[in-house]
Design an enzyme around this catalytic site. Structure first.
Site, PDB file in Angstrom:
ATOM      1  N   GLU A  80       9.397  -5.892  -0.467  1.00 51.85           N
ATOM      2  CA  GLU A  80       9.469  -4.582   0.171  1.00 51.85           C
ATOM      3  C   GLU A  80       9.498  -4.711   1.682  1.00 51.85           C
ATOM      4  O   GLU A  80       8.874  -5.600   2.248  1.00 51.85           O
ATOM      5  CB  GLU A  80       8.218  -3.761  -0.190  1.00 51.85           C
ATOM      6  CG  GLU A  80       8.152  -3.385  -1.630  1.00 51.85           C
ATOM      7  CD  GLU A  80       6.867  -2.660  -1.973  1.00 51.85           C
ATOM      8  OE1 GLU A  80       6.277  -2.001  -1.090  1.00 51.85           O
ATOM      9  OE2 GLU A  80       6.469  -2.765  -3.139  1.00 51.85           O
ATOM     10  N   CYS A 114       8.618  -3.285   9.164  1.00 54.86           N
ATOM     11  CA  CYS A 114       7.524  -4.058   8.570  1.00 54.86           C
ATOM     12  C   CYS A 114       8.112  -4.944   7.481  1.00 54.86           C
ATOM     13  O   CYS A 114       8.749  -4.447   6.559  1.00 54.86           O
ATOM     14  CB  CYS A 114       6.489  -3.094   7.981  1.00 54.86           C
ATOM     15  SG  CYS A 114       5.196  -3.914   7.030  1.00 54.86           S
ATOM     16  N   CYS A 156       1.318 -12.629  -3.491  1.00 57.37           N
ATOM     17  CA  CYS A 156       0.308 -13.115  -2.550  1.00 57.37           C
ATOM     18  C   CYS A 156      -0.832 -13.718  -3.352  1.00 57.37           C
ATOM     19  O   CYS A 156      -1.114 -13.278  -4.463  1.00 57.37           O
ATOM     20  CB  CYS A 156      -0.219 -11.940  -1.711  1.00 57.37           C
ATOM     21  SG  CYS A 156      -1.412 -12.421  -0.436  1.00 57.37           S
ATOM     22  N   CYS A 193      -7.115  -9.784  -2.101  1.00 58.75           N
ATOM     23  CA  CYS A 193      -7.878  -8.664  -1.523  1.00 58.75           C
ATOM     24  C   CYS A 193      -7.963  -7.526  -2.545  1.00 58.75           C
ATOM     25  O   CYS A 193      -6.980  -7.177  -3.196  1.00 58.75           O
ATOM     26  CB  CYS A 193      -7.226  -8.180  -0.228  1.00 58.75           C
ATOM     27  SG  CYS A 193      -7.179  -9.458   1.039  1.00 58.75           S
ATOM     28  N   CYS A 253      -5.557  -4.254  -2.495  1.00 56.92           N
ATOM     29  CA  CYS A 253      -4.137  -4.468  -2.189  1.00 56.92           C
ATOM     30  C   CYS A 253      -3.308  -4.668  -3.451  1.00 56.92           C
ATOM     31  O   CYS A 253      -3.682  -5.418  -4.349  1.00 56.92           O
ATOM     32  CB  CYS A 253      -4.002  -5.679  -1.272  1.00 56.92           C
ATOM     33  SG  CYS A 253      -2.293  -6.031  -0.827  1.00 56.92           S
ATOM     34  N   SER A 266       0.067 -10.103  11.062  1.00 54.83           N
ATOM     35  CA  SER A 266      -1.225  -9.700  10.540  1.00 54.83           C
ATOM     36  C   SER A 266      -1.735 -10.742   9.551  1.00 54.83           C
ATOM     37  O   SER A 266      -1.014 -11.172   8.659  1.00 54.83           O
ATOM     38  CB  SER A 266      -1.069  -8.343   9.842  1.00 54.83           C
ATOM     39  OG  SER A 266      -2.290  -7.931   9.278  1.00 54.83           O
ATOM     40  N   ASN A 294      -5.006   3.417   1.299  1.00 58.61           N
ATOM     41  CA  ASN A 294      -3.973   4.017   0.487  1.00 58.61           C
ATOM     42  C   ASN A 294      -4.306   3.612  -0.957  1.00 58.61           C
ATOM     43  O   ASN A 294      -4.101   2.466  -1.336  1.00 58.61           O
ATOM     44  CB  ASN A 294      -2.636   3.406   0.928  1.00 58.61           C
ATOM     45  CG  ASN A 294      -1.469   4.228   0.486  1.00 58.61           C
ATOM     46  OD1 ASN A 294      -1.545   4.956  -0.501  1.00 58.61           O
ATOM     47  ND2 ASN A 294      -0.383   4.095   1.201  1.00 58.61           N
ATOM     48  N   CYS A 344       1.623  -0.739   0.117  1.00 59.45           N
ATOM     49  CA  CYS A 344       2.400  -1.984   0.133  1.00 59.45           C
ATOM     50  C   CYS A 344       2.312  -2.674  -1.220  1.00 59.45           C
ATOM     51  O   CYS A 344       1.233  -2.840  -1.760  1.00 59.45           O
ATOM     52  CB  CYS A 344       1.813  -2.977   1.136  1.00 59.45           C
ATOM     53  SG  CYS A 344       1.930  -2.445   2.788  1.00 59.45           S
TER      54      CYS A 344
END
Ligand code: SAH
Length: 347
Positions: A92, A105, A112, A116, A119, A191, A290, A333
């Site tokens: 994305e 972005c 990943c 976390c 996420c 980040s 979110n 995300c």
């Protein structure tokens, strides 16, 4: 595997052309087609001979991402893209339109492995690292799609950029190259969830990019409950690495702090956060979470967010609340990709 032409810098491209029996100066012709005009194929390159085009087609990989879907916000023009990589994996990317310019972005990995809790990108683990060309092409495809310059890039999409260090570095150097897209390093933000050795390494690279650190908890205990990586790199080590980054680069650190209702949004949390980073040359970005379907986190209400900001400002810290972009098209995300693969699975 064939050479990945869009991941080469101009010097490497010259060497590659020599290996094909060409004159190295052809790199000066070819490089802008790839990195400035964002060509989608060799056919477009009008001043390159057919003979060379044929050689290139046979000898290298020309990475161009395929736009699978795009959603546009009716509120603020934010566009959320789902791209297919050459091997069919999906990532994305998001375009945000600001007064100061177009900001993109991008994702740095497919999936990943950081885990976390809040996420969506990490729910199915890491598939693989993206190549420099796959990171670049997210920017290039969007640039072409809107027909306007992209002035800012943030590496805050799917993946942990410092878990894909060498490719990230190559990406940064190619993106900011003045013979390419020439995006100023000062307009580039990376980040990280806090991979300390690589933060320190990054500080030594003589770059002018902004480092954003995902903090999310102000104590070791709170942080490690949200972010498994915190068990490996203790909170004070992470803050020390941020100070070192500022010392070496003169670039102010951005701390990202997701506000999770009832979890890390109390006065006490704000006080602990203030004490942890007061006196640092930094900026705090508060991000009301979110919510994702797979977890129960909720956004704090508006007053709680404002109160948290005020408490933090008492420590002399510069604080902003992240303006929510594209709320109407959203999903956090990683959700777009996840929904897509779930639909494929059902279908
Ligand atoms: N791995 C890197 C970059 C990708 S995440 C990092 O951890 O910083 C980019 C930012 O999005 C991080 O601050 C992350 O905490 C945040 N984020 C992830 N999921 C979110 C969600 N559901 N709501 C709000 N922010 C989220």
């Amino acid at each position: 595997m064939k050479a990945d032409i869009k991941s080469m810098n101009q010097e490497e491209l010259g060497g590659f052309l020599i290996s094909l029996g060409e004159k190295p100066f052809r790199a000066k012709q070819l490089y802008p087609w790839l990195h400035k005009k964002h060509a989608e194929s060799f056919e477009e390159m009008t001043d390159i001979s057919n003979k060379l085009k044929e050689k290139l087609i046979n000898s290298c990989e020309f990475t161009v991402l395929k736009q699978v879907s795009v959603q546009q916000s009716r509120q603020d023009g934010t566009r959320k893209y789902l791209f297919a990589l050459p091997d069919g994996n999906m990532v994305e990317s998001v375009l945000m339109r600001y007064k100061h310019g177009n900001s993109v972005c991008i994702s740095s990995q497919a999936g990943c492995r950081m885990g976390c809790r809040f996420c969506a990108s990490t729910l199915d683990g890491l598939v693989r690292n993206l190549t420099p060309s796959e990171m670049l092409d997210q920017v290039y495809r969007i640039w072409r799609d809107i027909g306007e310059r992209v002035s800012h890039v943030v590496v805050m999409g799917m993946g942990e950029p410092l878990d894909n260090y060498e490719n990230l570095l190559k990406f940064i150097r190619l993106l900011s190259d003045e013979n390419g897209s020439s995006i100023s390093q000062r307009n580039l933000t990376v980040s990280t969830c806090g991979i300390v050795p690589n933060m320190r390494k990054l500080a030594e690279e003589r770059l002018q990019i902004t480092l954003a650190l995902s903090l999310h908890g102000a104590t070791q205990e709170k942080r490690q409950a949200l972010m498994p990586i915190a068990k490996k790199y203790e909170i004070h080590q992470v803050v020390e690495a941020c100070k070192y980054y500022f010392q070496k680069t003169g670039r102010r650190i951005t701390f990202e702090y997701n506000l999770l209702g009832g979890e890390n949004d109390k006065d006490e949390d704000a006080r602990q956060l203030g004490a942890l980073i007061s006196g640092m040359n930094c900026h705090v970005n508060l991000i009301p979470v979110n919510p994702i379907r797979e977890r129960d986190y909720v956004q704090p209400d508006k007053d709680t967010v404002l109160n948290f900001k005020n408490k933090l400002e008492k420590y002399g810290i510069n604080v902003t609340i992240r303006r929510e972009m594209g709320r109407d098209i959203d999903g956090a995300c990683g959700q777009l990709r996840k929904r897509f693969s779930e639909r494929q699975g059902e279908g």
